[in-house]
Design an enzyme around this catalytic site. Structure first.
Site: not given
Length: 314
Positions: A57, A90, A118-120, A137, A183
């Protein structure tokens, strides 16, 4: 790529039908901050925080680079998820060390049992308060940049006060058009949405390449946060985005200035060690079955990242 709805996992892809085929990224759900204020909820302490990342990622890669550059390896420990992201999202190759969970979405519900979103990656976990500090991030790297300075010998500032305006301008331009632009190309589900993203992506790459003809880095003569945020997209571009995301007008290797700039950043001590092309290619080509249903992962391309970058003369 699934999501949690009130703490329950659902294996669902992005809804592009409601946005005319356009990919719209969801905002991060945890946005707390580590700082040095006496009353801070999250204070900088060695061994207190745990970072969950994917080597594939680009958003997580930013945090690994800052952990390396700021010499935080012994202060913040890390767990890496598997490159394959399928119906469970993930996952961990072996149970992760804090709770023995096997799926990243369990870390989210460990922090907030009724979490929706969402699970990021990345995820920055606080072992003291048993919760997620942040999964954004861009904010994690700013915490890494300054919050832990008193615990290390590295006080290099990648977001200096004097350059903040120009750094922010580049970030605000590069994020929608390049970082998220690839993306927007790859996840578009209509021709119009794809071509719209494609045009803005390559217009932005052309602009950055022209800027780098006269400037060693984005903000001038020193590497800043803006360069590292761009780097993690550029390093994936020729291996993944050109083919998998149909960003095929040019490779980074075809840009005279971007190519040398990418090489220079890759050759900064410690950065190569955070870059794993097996994870990168395996994740995208194997996990996105709606784009690559055969799950065949390309062997190439061969990348020339170790030869002289030619940026020394700036």
């Amino acid at each position: 790529m699934g999501k949690l709805v009130e703490g329950v996992w659902h294996d669902v892809w992005y809804d592009t039908k409601s946005s005319d085929g356009r990919f719209i990224r969801e905002d991060a759900g945890f946005r707390d901050w580590i700082d040095n204020r006496p009353d801070a909820k999250f204070s900088p302490e060695a061994g207190r925080y745990h970072l969950y990342v994917s080597l594939a990622c680009p958003w997580a890669h930013r945090t690994l680079i800052f952990r390396e550059l700021k010499q935080l390896q012994d202060i913040i420990d890390v767990t890496i998820v598997c490159p394959d992201m399928l119906h469970d999202g993930w996952k961990f190759g072996i149970p992760e060390p804090l709770f023995g969970h096997t799926k990243l979405h369990q870390i989210y519900t460990q922090a907030k049992p009724d979490y929706s979103g969402r699970v990021t990656v990345p995820v920055l976990w606080d072992k003291k308060l048993q919760t997620i500090v942040s999964n954004e991030s861009s904010e994690i790297i700013r915490m890494f940049n300054r919050a832990f300075n008193e615990l290390t010998d590295n006080h290099v500032d990648y977001y200096p006060d004097a350059l903040r305006n120009v750094i922010d301008e580049w970030n605000d331009y590069i994020y929608p058009n390049i970082n998220n632009g690839v993306y927007r190309c790859g996840f578009a589900t209509t021709q119009e949405a794809y071509e719209e993203a494609y045009e803005s992506l390559f217009e932005a790459l052309d602009k950055v390449d022209a800027h780098l003809a006269h400037n060693r880095y984005l903000a001038g003569s020193s590497i800043t946060e803006a360069d590292w945020r761009l780097f993690t997209t550029l390093i994936r571009f020729d291996s993944v985005y050109v083919g998998h995301f149909k960003c095929n007008k040019k490779r980074i290797a075809d840009y005279p200035n971007l190519n040398g700039y990418l090489k220079e950043l890759y050759q900064v001590p410690g950065v190569k060690e955070t870059t794993d092309f097996y994870h990168i290619k395996r994740h995208y080509y194997f996990s996105h079955t709606s784009i690559n249903p055969t799950q065949v992962v390309p062997v190439g391309p061969e990348l020339d990242l170790k030869s002289p970058h030619g940026r020394d003369n700036f």
